[in-house]
Structure formats: C-alpha cells, structure tokens
Design an enzyme around this catalytic site. Structure first.
Site, PDB file in Angstrom:
ATOM      1  N   TYR A 171       0.911  -1.223  -0.039  1.00 30.79           N
ATOM      2  CA  TYR A 171       0.103  -0.003   0.068  1.00 30.79           C
ATOM      3  C   TYR A 171       0.727   1.458  -0.026  1.00 30.79           C
ATOM      4  O   TYR A 171       0.546   2.144  -0.668  1.00 30.79           O
ATOM      5  CB  TYR A 171      -1.092  -0.127   1.299  1.00 30.79           C
ATOM      6  N   LYS A 175       1.041   4.174  -2.907  1.00 36.62           N
ATOM      7  CA  LYS A 175       0.789   5.410  -2.590  1.00 36.62           C
ATOM      8  C   LYS A 175       1.739   6.524  -2.946  1.00 36.62           C
ATOM      9  O   LYS A 175       1.603   7.684  -3.265  1.00 36.62           O
ATOM     10  CB  LYS A 175       0.303   5.713  -1.300  1.00 36.62           C
TER      11      LYS A 175
END
Length: 291
Positions: A171, A175
């Site tokens: 993640y 990002k």
C-alpha cells in the site's frame, strides 16, 4: 450556482467512504458524476452493483445528475470504458478523481505475490489507467482546437508520503508511486489544459477502520454537536476546489484531515557531504548522516 456547474466528473471508488462524499458534494455543486465502484470487499474480492447505484439514486433524488459504473479500474479496458461512459452520457469529461483502493496488509517477510500484485494493480495501475485514457481524450480535444480546462485529483496517503506504516509495504509503495505519478503527469499534461494534484487524506473509512493500530482511533465516538475530525466529508471540499475550473493549482500533494490542509514536499536534501576526489569507504562511514 455551484463551483462545479456544468463540469463532468468521473470518481472512482465512489460507492462508499471518501469517494461517496466526493460524489455527493460534486453533484450538489453542479457536476454531472459518473459514480464508479466495483463494489468489492476491503481486499478487492467480489463485486456488487449496489454501492455505486445507491449513491446515484441519492444524487438523482436530490435533483442531481449521476450514472453508475462498476468497471474494474485496475483493468485497462475497464478504465477506458469508464472514460467513454462519461463522454457518452454527459457529452464530455472535465474531472477525474482517482480514489478507488483496497488493502491486503502483511509484513514483508510474509507477504505473498498476490497480496503485492492486487494492491499495486488497484491503486497504482488503477490511477494510471484512468488517467491515461482521460489524458488521451483531452489531448485529442486540444489537438482539434477545442478549449480544455480539466483537472485530475489523485489519492495518495500518509503511508506512502510521511508516515510509513509497518505491514503496508504494498500500500505504501503504491501510494508513494501515486504521488510521483501526480508530479510527472502535472508536467506532461499542462500543455493540454489539464491540472493534476493529489491528496493524502486521513478519515474514517472501511480501510482505515481495518488498519491494525488505527481502527480503534477512528472508531471513537464523537459527542453530538462536536466537530468530527475523522468524518470523510471533511476531505471533499478540497477535492471540489482542486476540480473547479477557476483553481490554478497543479503539481501539488496535500495532506488533509479534519480542519487541517498541509502542502507536502517529497524527497529533498537535508545534508550533503562532498569530496574533491574518489570516495573512500571509511570516509563515507565517518561523515555520512546517521553514521
């Protein structure tokens, strides 16, 4: 008169949470909205037409304009269909808000290939795929001599920008990649009349409630009448402003949470060591920051 009157917006992951608040506010401000949501679970599995359609029904019941889309933005053809639907339904496309995301948390030593690939696909590829097809549309319009005043708002995260979170290598990497993609796209697409920015939001959503160590914080009840700093609705006004035709901002990443908005700046020099000749390992060991 709303700040988004006459604009056509695609919002991904808009069936729940922050994306839902974006869609509702955009519609109230006069935008025609394509509400995209695959309707899957937190980890991206499954599909359900309900979340996207429910938001559309809420918008139309209030007198707004919206249609549902359940394409998977992690698939090239799905992202293309999403852009094509906006043009077919509303006659054009002015705004893309990339918001769709999933979680498959695991520590690096135990993360499997599927956990890595799925998160990178939905977040990073999903952002790029929608952006790419929208950019091609705007490039074609510009080349045809038509005026373009478009906006893209991507969704990064503190996990990939300022506060690395153990258990979120996939993640956080996605990002961080989205933040970098935003800056590159802003440089490339300005010539076509397109501004590109990103937000790194902190709010109460399905994903944050499921994040280890964070769920208890976001789940705290707020006494009636008091300001709820973690309400997802706090995020959307910034996104609406960045999406408006009068906003001049491009190439920026903003952290937003509750009543605070902060501009973020990425990797930058904080200390430099130099030499007049070839480096020696022991010299580096003595002088390098952190040694």
């Amino acid at each position: 008169m709303g700040v988004l009157d006459g604009r056509v917006a695609v919002i991904t992951g808009a069936g729940r949470g922050i994306g839902r608040e974006h869609a509702l506010l955009f519609a109230r401000e006069g935008a025609s909205v394509v509400v995209n949501d695959l309707g899957g679970s937190n980890d991206g599995t499954g599909a359900d037409t309900g979340p996207a359609q429910q938001v559309v029904d809420e918008i139309t019941a209030a007198g707004g304009k919206a249609v549902a889309n359940i394409d998977n933005v992690a698939e090239w053809v799905g992202a293309r269909r999403l852009v094509e639907q906006a043009v077919a339904e509303f006659g054009g496309l002015d705004v893309v808000v990339n918001n769709a995301g999933i979680l498959r948390d695991a520590f690096v030593a135990g993360m499997d290939e599927a956990q890595w690939d799925a998160v990178i696909a939905v977040h990073l590829k999903g952002h790029f795929a929608v952006l790419r097809h929208a950019a091609a549309y705007w490039k074609t319009r510009t080349k045809a001599g038509e005026p373009v005043a478009a906006s893209v708002v991507n969704t990064a995260s503190a996990s990939g920008t300022t506060v690395p979170n153990a258990g979120q290598a996939n993640y956080g990497a996605a990002k961080a990649g989205i933040a970098a993609l935003t800056l590159v796209a802003a440089e490339e697409l300005e010539r076509y009349g397109v501004r590109v920015n990103a937000i790194a939001p902190i709010a109460r959503t399905r994903l944050t409630l499921a994040t280890p160590g964070m769920g208890a914080i976001f789940a705290q009840e707020v006494p009636e009448g008091e300001f709820d700093a973690f309400a997802p609705a706090n995020i959307s006004p910034l996104v609406a402003y960045l999406a408006s035709s009068t906003c001049p901002i491009t190439g920026k990443v903003f952290a937003v949470q509750g009543g605070a908005i902060s501009e973020l700046v990425g990797w930058h020099d904080v200390r430099t060591i130099e030499t007049d000749g070839p480096w020696r390992i022991d010299d580096i060991a003595e002088r390098l920051p952190g040694a």
